[in-house]
Design an enzyme around this catalytic site. Sequence first.
Site, mmCIF file in Angstrom:
data_model
loop_
_atom_site.group_PDB
_atom_site.id
_atom_site.type_symbol
_atom_site.label_atom_id
_atom_site.label_comp_id
_atom_site.label_asym_id
_atom_site.label_seq_id
_atom_site.Cartn_x
_atom_site.Cartn_y
_atom_site.Cartn_z
ATOM 1 N N ARG A 57 0.830 -1.203 0.000
ATOM 2 C CA ARG A 57 0.000 0.000 0.000
ATOM 3 C C ARG A 57 0.851 1.232 0.000
ATOM 4 O O ARG A 57 1.936 1.257 0.582
ATOM 5 C CB ARG A 57 -0.795 0.065 1.300
ATOM 6 C CG ARG A 57 -1.856 -0.938 1.393
ATOM 7 C CD ARG A 57 -2.423 -0.859 2.794
ATOM 8 N NE ARG A 57 -3.817 -1.198 2.738
ATOM 9 C CZ ARG A 57 -4.787 -0.535 3.320
ATOM 10 N NH1 ARG A 57 -4.537 0.504 4.043
ATOM 11 N NH2 ARG A 57 -6.032 -0.913 3.197
ATOM 12 N N SER A 113 7.939 -5.208 6.421
ATOM 13 C CA SER A 113 7.590 -6.224 7.415
ATOM 14 C C SER A 113 8.342 -7.529 7.233
ATOM 15 O O SER A 113 7.752 -8.601 6.993
ATOM 16 C CB SER A 113 6.094 -6.457 7.362
ATOM 17 O OG SER A 113 5.457 -5.216 7.380
ATOM 18 N N ASP A 148 6.171 -3.580 10.639
ATOM 19 C CA ASP A 148 4.721 -3.315 10.761
ATOM 20 C C ASP A 148 4.233 -3.356 12.208
ATOM 21 O O ASP A 148 3.313 -2.633 12.589
ATOM 22 C CB ASP A 148 3.893 -4.266 9.876
ATOM 23 C CG ASP A 148 4.236 -5.733 10.049
ATOM 24 O OD1 ASP A 148 5.160 -6.047 10.796
ATOM 25 O OD2 ASP A 148 3.564 -6.571 9.410
HETATM 26 C C1 BGC Z 1 8.077 -10.944 9.433
HETATM 27 C C2 BGC Z 1 7.900 -9.820 10.415
HETATM 28 C C3 BGC Z 1 6.526 -9.209 10.268
HETATM 29 C C4 BGC Z 1 5.453 -10.269 10.335
HETATM 30 C C5 BGC Z 1 4.060 -9.709 10.162
HETATM 31 C C6 BGC Z 1 6.913 -11.924 9.529
HETATM 32 O O1 BGC Z 1 7.014 -12.892 8.539
HETATM 33 O O2 BGC Z 1 9.286 -11.623 9.656
HETATM 34 O O3 BGC Z 1 8.906 -8.837 10.249
HETATM 35 O O4 BGC Z 1 6.348 -8.257 11.286
HETATM 36 O O5 BGC Z 1 5.675 -11.241 9.346
HETATM 37 O O6 BGC Z 1 3.905 -9.083 8.948
#
Ligand code: BGC
Length: 518
Positions: free
Chosen positions: A124, A193, A246
């Site tokens: 997004r 993320s 995130d």
């Molecule tokens: C990532 C994290 C992320 C989470 C939620 C995981 O696979 O390693 O960094 O916060 O997913 O999106």
Amino acid sequence: MAMECGIALPGLQGGAGHMMFGGVEVQCVRVRAGRTVAMAMQKLKRVQVQRADRMVHDLRMASATPLPLLRQVADALVEEMCAGLEREGGSEQLKMLPSYVENLPSGNEKGLFYAVDLGGTNFRVLRVSLGGKKGEVLSQEYKEVAIPRELMTGTGKDLFDFIADTLAKFVDTEDTSLEPNPDKTREAGFAFSFPVRQTSVKSGIVIHWTKGFKIDDAVGKDIVKQFQDAIGRSGHNVEISALVNDTVGTLAGGRYNFQEETMIGCILGTGTNACYVERADAVKKWKDPLPKSGEMVINLEWGNFRSPWLPRTFADEEVDNESVNPGDQWFEKMVSGMYLGEIVRHMLLKLAEEAALFGDTVPGKLRERHSLGTPCVSEMHADTSAELQVVAAVLHQNLGIQSTSLEQRRIVRDLCDMVGQRGGRLAAAGVYGLLKKIGRAGPHKNGFAMSRKKKKTVVAMDGGLYEHHLPYRKYMEEALHELVGRNGAYEVFLRLQNDGSGIGAALLAASHSRHTKP
Ligand code: BGC
């Protein structure tokens, strides 16, 4: 007898009913044989269903998450958290990454900020106008784009060029009144993320990928530089002023909306993870001067938690083996949206193969990876109709399995319930571990008197699984309340922070802006 035969088998009445006596006799023999076959079939079906029921029972035992086990899981998590705070790079299971976010939003952030949120199959771009003093979001707009599958396993340059182009188009089509002054650049928060070792609030090195992404040439490099270079190639002037996971964005958004009781940010979506506010002096591996606030937000990367207490089944092993990162992210693979559908699919496949749940032939679609998505599992789980019509429709439309009996559908729904229940309760154990770590579970430190007012703690939640899979959410909330208990000194609230990561990234861009100081 002839009458009986005719009535028993409606399809035989016409011509056969007018046959000579001997002919009727022949029909009756056929009818009897047909009935015997039907009875035998029914018996076989009953045996198959019983067999399937037994297998489901065994799976339920293997996936069980009674309270004592959840407490063990939470304690093991706390142990790993402590180990991860000591060692550079974290413990074997938990990276415990300092976010460089020392101050969460105060509510005074003001101005126009952007966010780019890359974390799952969609990404997004957002534009947020922050109102200042009252802690208000005046307006927000966004564009959501699906990441083409081939870019998830391609090169860093291709992925970032695609994202930068989408950002550029978003900026190009905006109202001219939003154009910044000539001396100002547009500033954006980047919610990325995946596990990143941050080197400042706006730089960080990719450690590895998760959730089906695998872009090897981007690993070990500064992710902001790669993105900033792509923005440069697009001919635009947008500066990334904050890089956030995130969970950290969600925590920031939670602080902005629900005030200082918000101590934890948690994502239950395609993947899963959590972050929390830690005392800076507890972060033993932190070598720089301690932040003035005395606090530091830590990103656990709890998806990689691999405690032996986790109740894994053969289906979890299958899902792990088939993933792009076998051996990693066990917790994520048992709890998050990318995997729940796959776990149920593997269980159904086994039941089809070993208990002939769907008849003599195993439905081909059951062997196809990702043929049963988590949203389908969620819909089937939430089906409370007497005939389990939603389950029937999903089996038909998604797996090509037609005319199922109620018993078969009940078994399918049981599996969805079992997998959702385990996921929700394990997520609760994770949050409970964090609460224990920050001393917000159990009796008050200075001794707890029943009359004393309970202290409130808010967990800011985001992610499609938590938002849309309501039975899962209910299991999580119930388990958390069981764990925290009625007689503790703290009250815990899980609060959905809608679009938490995007808004939070924009808020953190604002609080780290070089133009506006809140
Ligand atoms: C990532 C994290 C992320 C989470 C939620 C995981 O696979 O390693 O960094 O916060 O997913 O999106």
